[in-house]
Scaffold this motif. Structure first.
Motif, mmCIF file in Angstrom:
data_model
loop_
_atom_site.group_PDB
_atom_site.id
_atom_site.type_symbol
_atom_site.label_atom_id
_atom_site.label_comp_id
_atom_site.label_asym_id
_atom_site.label_seq_id
_atom_site.Cartn_x
_atom_site.Cartn_y
_atom_site.Cartn_z
ATOM 1 N N UNK A 41 0.836 -1.201 0.000
ATOM 2 C CA UNK A 41 0.000 0.000 0.000
ATOM 3 C C UNK A 41 0.869 1.249 0.000
ATOM 4 N N UNK A 42 1.830 1.325 0.907
ATOM 5 C CA UNK A 42 2.671 2.522 1.015
ATOM 6 C C UNK A 42 3.462 2.777 -0.266
ATOM 7 N N UNK A 43 3.987 1.726 -0.867
ATOM 8 C CA UNK A 43 4.783 1.904 -2.085
ATOM 9 C C UNK A 43 3.924 2.241 -3.301
ATOM 10 N N UNK A 44 2.647 1.904 -3.234
ATOM 11 C CA UNK A 44 1.766 2.178 -4.377
ATOM 12 C C UNK A 44 1.244 3.608 -4.382
ATOM 13 N N UNK A 54 14.919 6.775 -3.183
ATOM 14 C CA UNK A 54 15.293 6.339 -1.843
ATOM 15 C C UNK A 54 14.114 6.276 -0.876
ATOM 16 N N UNK A 55 13.206 7.249 -0.942
ATOM 17 C CA UNK A 55 12.098 7.249 0.003
ATOM 18 C C UNK A 55 11.236 6.004 -0.190
ATOM 19 N N UNK A 56 10.824 5.745 -1.400
ATOM 20 C CA UNK A 56 9.979 4.569 -1.663
ATOM 21 C C UNK A 56 10.736 3.276 -1.362
ATOM 22 N N UNK A 57 12.016 3.226 -1.675
ATOM 23 C CA UNK A 57 12.813 2.025 -1.402
ATOM 24 C C UNK A 57 13.088 1.832 0.085
ATOM 25 N N UNK A 117 13.740 6.905 5.399
ATOM 26 C CA UNK A 117 14.473 8.142 5.129
ATOM 27 C C UNK A 117 14.059 9.201 6.139
ATOM 28 N N UNK A 118 15.043 9.973 6.613
ATOM 29 C CA UNK A 118 14.779 10.933 7.684
ATOM 30 C C UNK A 118 13.769 12.003 7.286
ATOM 31 N N UNK A 119 13.561 12.222 6.015
ATOM 32 C CA UNK A 119 12.636 13.265 5.566
ATOM 33 C C UNK A 119 11.214 12.755 5.325
ATOM 34 N N UNK A 120 10.969 11.487 5.601
ATOM 35 C CA UNK A 120 9.622 10.931 5.389
ATOM 36 C C UNK A 120 8.585 11.654 6.243
ATOM 37 N N UNK A 121 8.905 11.910 7.507
ATOM 38 C CA UNK A 121 7.935 12.588 8.378
ATOM 39 C C UNK A 121 7.715 14.033 7.936
ATOM 40 N N UNK A 122 8.740 14.669 7.400
ATOM 41 C CA UNK A 122 8.591 16.030 6.882
ATOM 42 C C UNK A 122 7.580 16.046 5.731
ATOM 43 N N UNK A 123 7.698 15.084 4.848
ATOM 44 C CA UNK A 123 6.782 15.028 3.706
ATOM 45 C C UNK A 123 5.348 14.819 4.183
ATOM 46 N N UNK A 124 5.171 13.985 5.203
ATOM 47 C CA UNK A 124 3.813 13.754 5.717
ATOM 48 C C UNK A 124 3.318 14.904 6.585
ATOM 49 N N UNK A 125 4.146 15.362 7.523
ATOM 50 C CA UNK A 125 3.690 16.338 8.511
ATOM 51 C C UNK A 125 3.654 17.773 7.998
ATOM 52 N N UNK A 127 4.386 18.761 4.426
ATOM 53 C CA UNK A 127 3.857 18.831 3.060
ATOM 54 C C UNK A 127 2.454 18.218 2.947
ATOM 55 N N UNK A 128 2.045 17.482 3.988
ATOM 56 C CA UNK A 128 0.720 16.833 4.024
ATOM 57 C C UNK A 128 0.506 15.878 2.847
ATOM 58 N N UNK A 129 1.553 15.113 2.531
ATOM 59 C CA UNK A 129 1.486 14.098 1.489
ATOM 60 C C UNK A 129 1.661 12.734 2.149
ATOM 61 N N UNK A 130 0.867 11.775 1.755
ATOM 62 C CA UNK A 130 0.932 10.443 2.348
ATOM 63 C C UNK A 130 2.188 9.708 1.907
ATOM 64 N N UNK A 131 2.896 9.174 2.890
ATOM 65 C CA UNK A 131 4.046 8.305 2.638
ATOM 66 C C UNK A 131 3.747 6.935 3.239
#
Length: 158
Positions: A41-44, A54-57, A117-125, A127-131
């Protein structure tokens, strides 16, 4: 006149060990399946641009049993156009991150699903994008179903 046992303690121990083994196998199999569901689900998700891949991997899972990692699923997928081969690949970053978290689970079983990846939470929190958040929601719902399935399987096996 007394009561005599028609069984041996070794038979009871053997029976109980068989049940423990069955429970262990059910737990591991079901946690692996749930981990795969969450990772798929997360990778899709197509909510962000993964420039390096790197983030998806870095999305993957491990299963921990009494403090030991017994299963791990982190795979290198497609690399992005900005991937730098001098960097540590996302799948390795994710697995190392999950293993660090695993140190906190010394008793019982744990399924640990991460975007490493250390920036995953930044993208979610920010940028409000689902990772990985939808995968967490799926796990929260499915773990109850998994637990009930295990209970049902153990009852049937009596």
């Amino acid at each position: 006149m007394g009561i005599e046992a028609n069984f041996k303690m070794s038979e009871i121990n053997s029976y109980l060990q068989g049940k423990v083994k069955m429970l262990d196998e059910l737990m591991i199999r079901n946690l692996n399946f749930l981990g795969m569901e969450c990772v798929n689900l997360a990778k899709s998700l197509d909510t962000y641009t993964d420039r390096t891949g790197n983030l998806r991997n870095s999305i993957g899972y491990i299963i921990v049993k009494h403090g030991n990692v017994i299963s791990s699923k982190f795979e290198a997928g497609q690399r992005g156009p900005e991937f730098d081969s001098k960097e540590v690949p996302g799948e390795r970053v994710g697995e190392n991150f999950a293993k660090e978290i695993a140190k906190n689970f010394q008793v019982g079983y744990a399924l640990i699903v991460v975007a490493g990846m250390e920036y995953a939470s930044y993208i979610e929190d920010v940028k409000h994008l689902d990772v990985i958040a939808p995968a967490k929601s799926l796990a929260d719902v499915r773990i109850k179903q998994v637990a009930q399935s295990i209970v049902n399987s153990m009852r049937k096996a009596q």
